[in-house]
Write a protein that holds these residues in place. Structure first.
Motif, PDB file in Angstrom:
ATOM      1  N   GLY A   1      -1.625   2.490  -8.299  1.00  0.00           N
ATOM      2  CA  GLY A   1      -2.259   2.270  -7.015  1.00  0.00           C
ATOM      3  C   GLY A   1      -3.676   2.795  -6.954  1.00  0.00           C
ATOM      4  O   GLY A   1      -4.580   2.128  -6.425  1.00  0.00           O
ATOM      5  N   THR A   2      -3.908   3.990  -7.486  1.00  0.00           N
ATOM      6  CA  THR A   2      -5.267   4.538  -7.453  1.00  0.00           C
ATOM      7  C   THR A   2      -6.214   3.703  -8.302  1.00  0.00           C
ATOM      8  O   THR A   2      -7.363   3.461  -7.918  1.00  0.00           O
ATOM      9  CB  THR A   2      -5.287   5.996  -7.933  1.00  0.00           C
ATOM     10  OG1 THR A   2      -4.734   6.077  -9.258  1.00  0.00           O
ATOM     11  CG2 THR A   2      -4.488   6.889  -7.009  1.00  0.00           C
TER      12      THR A   2
ATOM     13  N   ALA B   1      -6.861   0.421  -6.493  1.00  0.00           N
ATOM     14  CA  ALA B   1      -7.752   0.651  -5.355  1.00  0.00           C
ATOM     15  C   ALA B   1      -9.209   0.680  -5.810  1.00  0.00           C
ATOM     16  O   ALA B   1     -10.089   0.101  -5.156  1.00  0.00           O
ATOM     17  CB  ALA B   1      -7.385   1.956  -4.657  1.00  0.00           C
TER      18      ALA B   1
ATOM     19  N   LEU C   1      -6.126   4.441   4.751  1.00  0.00           N
ATOM     20  CA  LEU C   1      -6.463   4.958   3.426  1.00  0.00           C
ATOM     21  C   LEU C   1      -7.105   6.340   3.545  1.00  0.00           C
ATOM     22  O   LEU C   1      -6.765   7.264   2.789  1.00  0.00           O
ATOM     23  CB  LEU C   1      -7.427   3.998   2.719  1.00  0.00           C
ATOM     24  CG  LEU C   1      -6.850   2.657   2.272  1.00  0.00           C
ATOM     25  CD1 LEU C   1      -7.975   1.683   1.921  1.00  0.00           C
ATOM     26  CD2 LEU C   1      -5.921   2.835   1.079  1.00  0.00           C
TER      27      LEU C   1
ATOM     28  N   PRO D   1       0.813  -1.224   0.000  1.00  0.00           N
ATOM     29  CA  PRO D   1       0.000   0.000   0.000  1.00  0.00           C
ATOM     30  C   PRO D   1       0.847   1.275   0.000  1.00  0.00           C
ATOM     31  O   PRO D   1       0.474   2.266  -0.629  1.00  0.00           O
ATOM     32  CB  PRO D   1      -0.834  -0.125   1.284  1.00  0.00           C
ATOM     33  CG  PRO D   1      -0.863  -1.575   1.590  1.00  0.00           C
ATOM     34  CD  PRO D   1       0.454  -2.110   1.132  1.00  0.00           C
TER      35      PRO D   1
ATOM     36  N   PRO E   1      -8.619   5.445  -3.503  1.00  0.00           N
ATOM     37  CA  PRO E   1      -8.357   5.068  -2.110  1.00  0.00           C
ATOM     38  C   PRO E   1      -9.564   5.235  -1.188  1.00  0.00           C
ATOM     39  O   PRO E   1      -9.806   4.388  -0.325  1.00  0.00           O
ATOM     40  CB  PRO E   1      -7.207   6.015  -1.714  1.00  0.00           C
ATOM     41  CG  PRO E   1      -6.507   6.311  -2.996  1.00  0.00           C
ATOM     42  CD  PRO E   1      -7.605   6.388  -4.013  1.00  0.00           C
TER      43      PRO E   1
ATOM     44  N   LEU F   1      -0.869   4.578  -1.403  1.00  0.00           N
ATOM     45  CA  LEU F   1      -2.249   4.532  -0.921  1.00  0.00           C
ATOM     46  C   LEU F   1      -2.353   4.903   0.546  1.00  0.00           C
ATOM     47  O   LEU F   1      -3.337   5.515   0.969  1.00  0.00           O
ATOM     48  CB  LEU F   1      -2.834   3.133  -1.142  1.00  0.00           C
ATOM     49  CG  LEU F   1      -3.000   2.697  -2.594  1.00  0.00           C
ATOM     50  CD1 LEU F   1      -3.493   1.265  -2.660  1.00  0.00           C
ATOM     51  CD2 LEU F   1      -3.941   3.631  -3.343  1.00  0.00           C
TER      52      LEU F   1
END
Length: 391
Positions: free
Chosen positions: A250-251, A254, A373, A130, A321, A135
């Motif tokens: 990552g976004t 998520a 988050l 993460p 997130p 995140l």
């Protein structure tokens, strides 16, 4: 958010649900216990009939040229059945990184094989996934990869290539992926920078050990690299775009995991409602049924809020997130209540409610937890900036 989907998007959802319904009789837990960790025949069918691994990839690389929205709808459906598959690790994490950082030759070599399901991938980071994906905190400090001092994974030049030395734990699908994207540090501490490297599954010096996981449908592995030959992902080693690409991946991931959690929560709520109705028909006290109905109504609000957040994040990945936090909490709440409302049977290993509860806990460990988050999102937005400073 009230989502209105196109006919094409509805078709993708229906097609995937039909394919998964045909395979519904197969035991997903049994598939997760195979050497690959998923049903390879089903994975091939999803690629052949729907193009699922390449749904969001450009058509020039054999993909379907769809958007994150279509991929999120697919994740919502796979979440409903807790489908064990390399979809998240391959299409959700690796493919966006290869697209963003890869050279034209690397993209032409790898992305078509991802699209036709002949290549599965895994992203390996030596520390917190993460954090590496930005995140739950800033990924620029490099703490998640050893910081260039000791530990983590170190990369050094070897002739015209690179070799990697170190270890990465809890790599999603790391035991079965045919291609590994490995984050490593190079340059020594003064000029330390994180880079991504490509390692084939049969590379010398690579050892992969499958772990026993809380959720069997989320297989993970420990990777040990001992002077393992690797290729740099991208054209140069300045590392300038790696952290940005990791944060962007990552976004998106998520949002996809949030969609999966929302699908799982919605299915669990539906089966729980049916169970309560069956109890009512069998003569349960009216007051008891009414009290349970209020609890189910609260859970319905949780699920709908999670779905709304997912659909918004599919359009604006920057909200991924927060959507993930909403989805994780919805699945945890619904799965926990399902265990209780199934009159104790939910605590049995073979009970469906128990499997969904384990998925809720495992997802929090994978890219959460929810409170971190939200805290990281608040910090990025300047929500808690000191008085008198610009937000």
């Amino acid at each position: 958010m009230d989502a209105v989907f196109t006919a094409d998007q509805d078709k993708i959802r229906r097609t995937l649900r039909d394919i998964l319904s045909e395979h519904r009789g197969r035991d997903t837990t049994a598939a997760a216990r195979t050497p690959t960790g998923y049903d390879t025949d089903l994975w091939a069918a999803l690629a052949g009939q729907l193009g699922l691994p390449g749904l969001a990839l450009p058509a020039q690389y054999g993909g379907k040229d769809r958007t994150l929205t279509e991929l999120a709808l697919a994740f919502e459906e796979t979440g409903r059945v807790l489908l064990p598959s390399p979809l998240l690790s391959t299409a959700g994490l690796a493919a966006p990184l290869i697209t963003a950082l890869g050279t034209p030759e690397q993209r032409s070599e790898l992305l078509p094989r991802i699209a036709d399901a002949s290549l599965t991938c895994a992203l390996a980071v030596p520390g917190s996934l993460p954090q590496a994906l930005a995140l739950t905190g800033d990924n620029t400090a490099g703490d998640w990869a050893g910081g260039g001092r000791a530990g983590g994974i170190q990369a050094r030049r070897s002739g015209t290539g690179w070799t990697l030395y170190g270890e990465a734990g809890q790599v999603l699908d790391g035991h079965s992926a045919r291609l590994l994207l490995v984050a490593a540090h190079t340059g020594g501490f003064p000029r330390s920078r994180a880079l991504l490297f490509l390692i084939d599954a049969d590379a010398a010096g690579l050892t992969r050990t499958r772990l026993t996981t809380l959720d069997e449908t989320r297989p993970q592995a420990v990777l040990q690299l001992r002077d393992c030959p690797a290729r740099l992902l991208g054209a140069d080693d300045d590392g300038g775009g790696v952290l940005t690409a990791l944060a962007a991946a990552g976004t998106g991931a998520a949002a996809l995991l949030a969609a999966e959690a929302a699908g799982a929560a919605g299915h669990t709520l539906g089966t729980t409602v049916e169970h309560v109705r069956a109890r009512e028909r069998s003569g349960s006290p009216t007051d008891s049924v009414r009290a349970v109905g209020h609890r189910l109504a609260d859970l319905y609000v949780h699920v709908q809020a999670a779905r709304s957040a997912v659909y918004y994040a599919a359009v604006d990945p920057g909200a991924g997130p927060l959507a993930l936090a909403q989805g994780l909490e919805a699945l945890r709440s619904v799965a926990g209540e399902a265990v209780q409302l199934h009159a104790g049977t939910g605590s049995a290993e073979e009970d469906e409610a128990h499997r969904y509860f384990k998925r809720a806990a495992a997802d929090e460990l994978l890219l959460g937890p929810a409170h971190r988050l939200r805290a990281a999102a608040a910090e990025r937005s300047g929500l808690f900036a000191p008085a008198g400073t610009a937000a």
